[in-house]
Design a protein around this motif. Sequence first.
Motif, mmCIF file in Angstrom:
data_model
loop_
_atom_site.group_PDB
_atom_site.id
_atom_site.type_symbol
_atom_site.label_atom_id
_atom_site.label_comp_id
_atom_site.label_asym_id
_atom_site.label_seq_id
_atom_site.Cartn_x
_atom_site.Cartn_y
_atom_site.Cartn_z
ATOM 1 N N LYS A 40 0.809 -1.210 0.000
ATOM 2 C CA LYS A 40 0.000 0.000 0.000
ATOM 3 C C LYS A 40 0.854 1.278 0.000
ATOM 4 O O LYS A 40 0.369 2.364 -0.304
ATOM 5 C CB LYS A 40 -0.969 0.015 1.195
ATOM 6 C CG LYS A 40 -2.213 -0.842 1.008
ATOM 7 C CD LYS A 40 -3.077 -0.443 -0.187
ATOM 8 C CE LYS A 40 -3.755 0.893 -0.085
ATOM 9 N NZ LYS A 40 -4.843 0.995 0.845
ATOM 10 N N GLU A 41 2.131 1.143 0.354
ATOM 11 C CA GLU A 41 3.030 2.301 0.253
ATOM 12 C C GLU A 41 3.252 2.657 -1.215
ATOM 13 O O GLU A 41 3.539 3.802 -1.549
ATOM 14 C CB GLU A 41 4.376 1.991 0.918
ATOM 15 C CG GLU A 41 4.297 1.897 2.433
ATOM 16 C CD GLU A 41 5.587 1.380 3.046
ATOM 17 O OE1 GLU A 41 6.616 1.320 2.328
ATOM 18 O OE2 GLU A 41 5.572 1.029 4.239
ATOM 19 N N TYR A 43 1.024 1.210 -3.958
ATOM 20 C CA TYR A 43 -0.191 1.115 -4.779
ATOM 21 C C TYR A 43 -1.444 1.470 -3.984
ATOM 22 O O TYR A 43 -1.538 1.157 -2.798
ATOM 23 C CB TYR A 43 -0.376 -0.316 -5.309
ATOM 24 C CG TYR A 43 0.765 -0.874 -6.101
ATOM 25 C CD1 TYR A 43 1.013 -0.435 -7.400
ATOM 26 C CD2 TYR A 43 1.597 -1.861 -5.562
ATOM 27 C CE1 TYR A 43 2.065 -0.962 -8.137
ATOM 28 C CE2 TYR A 43 2.647 -2.389 -6.293
ATOM 29 C CZ TYR A 43 2.879 -1.939 -7.580
ATOM 30 O OH TYR A 43 3.920 -2.461 -8.303
ATOM 31 N N SER A 44 -2.429 2.063 -4.668
ATOM 32 C CA SER A 44 -3.746 2.281 -4.059
ATOM 33 C C SER A 44 -4.564 0.994 -4.171
ATOM 34 O O SER A 44 -4.188 0.056 -4.887
ATOM 35 C CB SER A 44 -4.489 3.407 -4.781
ATOM 36 O OG SER A 44 -4.876 2.969 -6.076
ATOM 37 N N LEU A 45 -5.706 0.952 -3.483
ATOM 38 C CA LEU A 45 -6.591 -0.220 -3.560
ATOM 39 C C LEU A 45 -6.970 -0.507 -5.009
ATOM 40 O O LEU A 45 -6.870 -1.648 -5.470
ATOM 41 C CB LEU A 45 -7.839 0.020 -2.705
ATOM 42 C CG LEU A 45 -8.854 -1.131 -2.620
ATOM 43 C CD1 LEU A 45 -9.587 -1.077 -1.280
ATOM 44 C CD2 LEU A 45 -9.889 -1.119 -3.739
ATOM 45 N N GLU A 47 -5.456 0.359 -7.689
ATOM 46 C CA GLU A 47 -4.283 -0.055 -8.479
ATOM 47 C C GLU A 47 -3.957 -1.531 -8.233
ATOM 48 O O GLU A 47 -3.585 -2.253 -9.162
ATOM 49 C CB GLU A 47 -3.085 0.829 -8.136
ATOM 50 C CG GLU A 47 -3.177 2.217 -8.751
ATOM 51 C CD GLU A 47 -2.127 3.181 -8.222
ATOM 52 O OE1 GLU A 47 -1.878 4.188 -8.903
ATOM 53 O OE2 GLU A 47 -1.570 2.948 -7.129
ATOM 54 N N ASP A 76 -13.240 -3.768 -3.480
ATOM 55 C CA ASP A 76 -14.099 -2.923 -2.667
ATOM 56 C C ASP A 76 -15.514 -2.968 -3.243
ATOM 57 O O ASP A 76 -15.691 -3.256 -4.439
ATOM 58 C CB ASP A 76 -13.573 -1.483 -2.678
ATOM 59 C CG ASP A 76 -14.238 -0.614 -1.614
ATOM 60 O OD1 ASP A 76 -13.769 -0.627 -0.467
ATOM 61 O OD2 ASP A 76 -15.233 0.065 -1.928
ATOM 62 N N GLU A 89 -13.508 7.651 -5.766
ATOM 63 C CA GLU A 89 -12.112 7.502 -5.379
ATOM 64 C C GLU A 89 -12.091 7.033 -3.924
ATOM 65 O O GLU A 89 -12.879 7.510 -3.103
ATOM 66 C CB GLU A 89 -11.400 8.858 -5.492
ATOM 67 C CG GLU A 89 -9.924 8.814 -5.210
ATOM 68 C CD GLU A 89 -9.279 10.198 -5.243
ATOM 69 O OE1 GLU A 89 -8.128 10.305 -4.802
ATOM 70 O OE2 GLU A 89 -9.932 11.165 -5.684
ATOM 71 N N LYS A 91 -10.346 7.324 -0.644
ATOM 72 C CA LYS A 91 -9.382 8.215 -0.005
ATOM 73 C C LYS A 91 -8.972 7.662 1.356
ATOM 74 O O LYS A 91 -9.817 7.298 2.167
ATOM 75 C CB LYS A 91 -9.968 9.622 0.144
ATOM 76 C CG LYS A 91 -10.172 10.299 -1.206
ATOM 77 C CD LYS A 91 -10.387 11.784 -1.082
ATOM 78 C CE LYS A 91 -10.466 12.433 -2.469
ATOM 79 N NZ LYS A 91 -10.812 13.857 -2.398
ATOM 80 N N SER A 92 -7.674 7.606 1.595
ATOM 81 C CA SER A 92 -7.149 7.061 2.836
ATOM 82 C C SER A 92 -7.684 7.832 4.044
ATOM 83 O O SER A 92 -7.660 9.055 4.073
ATOM 84 C CB SER A 92 -5.623 7.133 2.810
ATOM 85 O OG SER A 92 -5.097 6.580 3.979
#
Length: 346
Positions: A40-41, A43-45, A47, A76, A89, A91-92
């Motif tokens: 996750k550092e 890639y996003s979910l 990705e 998701d 999107e 968002k973290s």
Amino acid sequence: MANKFNDTIIRAYKGESTNYTPVWFMRQAGRSQPEYRKLKEKYSLFEITHQPELCAYVTRLPVENYNVDAAILYKDIMSPLPAIGVDVEIKSGIGPVIDNPIASLRDVEKLGAIDPQSDVPYVLETIRLLTQEQLQVPLIGFSGAPFTLASYMIEGGPSKNYSKTKAFMYQQREAWFLLMDKLADMTITYVEAQIEDGAQAIQIFDSWVGNLNASDYRIFIKPVMTRIFSELQRHDVPLILFGVGARHLLMEFNNLPVDVIGLDWRTSVQEARNMGVTKVLQGNLDPAILLTEWEMLEKRTQAILDEGLADGNHVFNLGHGVTPDIQPATLKRLTAFIHEYSQRNR
């Protein structure tokens, strides 16, 4: 020599007797695992889900690390929405954020349909990789339910009271029922594609529907849920329905053509049975208990297992998802305890 395929959970979902109580954990893929956090550092979910080899690896990790009895596809509930025209999107620290929230009948009419083969081919390729080559346990596919998806689409993101969603439902009935129909069509098509490519059970997450009372559920939600599950039934895979804070809706759930009802931590197996629920039950340890000392965790788990063993139709899970602060070693130890205790006490 390949390991023998472990279908214990599928047999439990069908109400058949098993040697032990099977277990998996909602949000077991990712969240607290160090290997996942490292990914996750970079890639996003979204990705990760767009790269089948990587997504299959994340899905497989908890099976290998914890020895659970099922994998759940890493993705998701928002994953299919871009295909129908929703700009979302993740968002973290916030969750799904939607830039074009639904506000009118015209907005609903603009929503398109999903073609899984062309819109989410990476999801289907991940399923094929997992079920044809990698997993020795069943793969659970999933989708969000229309109310829960609609709540994000109308609110524009997570909500505490769902007031915009409910106001839309009450005031714009034509638009609401069209939205439910479009989301039902998307859900059926999307889930059928998952089953066709190898998903062996399906969980429908109606996470936030507990915010409605039973009367509104019967009017605004139940018809569309009946249609979804009725159409999916023909595929002969176990169908699971889960909602949070939905104790007052359990008998409504029980009347749907589902095989399994997931309980959150507020309602015990015995309480659900006393209410008249007849389906196979899944659940329902409070995830917060996983942050306490082992003695407390073992005691609470044993109480749930005892009720499930007495009942005979139970799959162990959490009452909601794994949180990022839960230690992987705790989940591994808990899985071993569930297997050993239930086998010993059958």
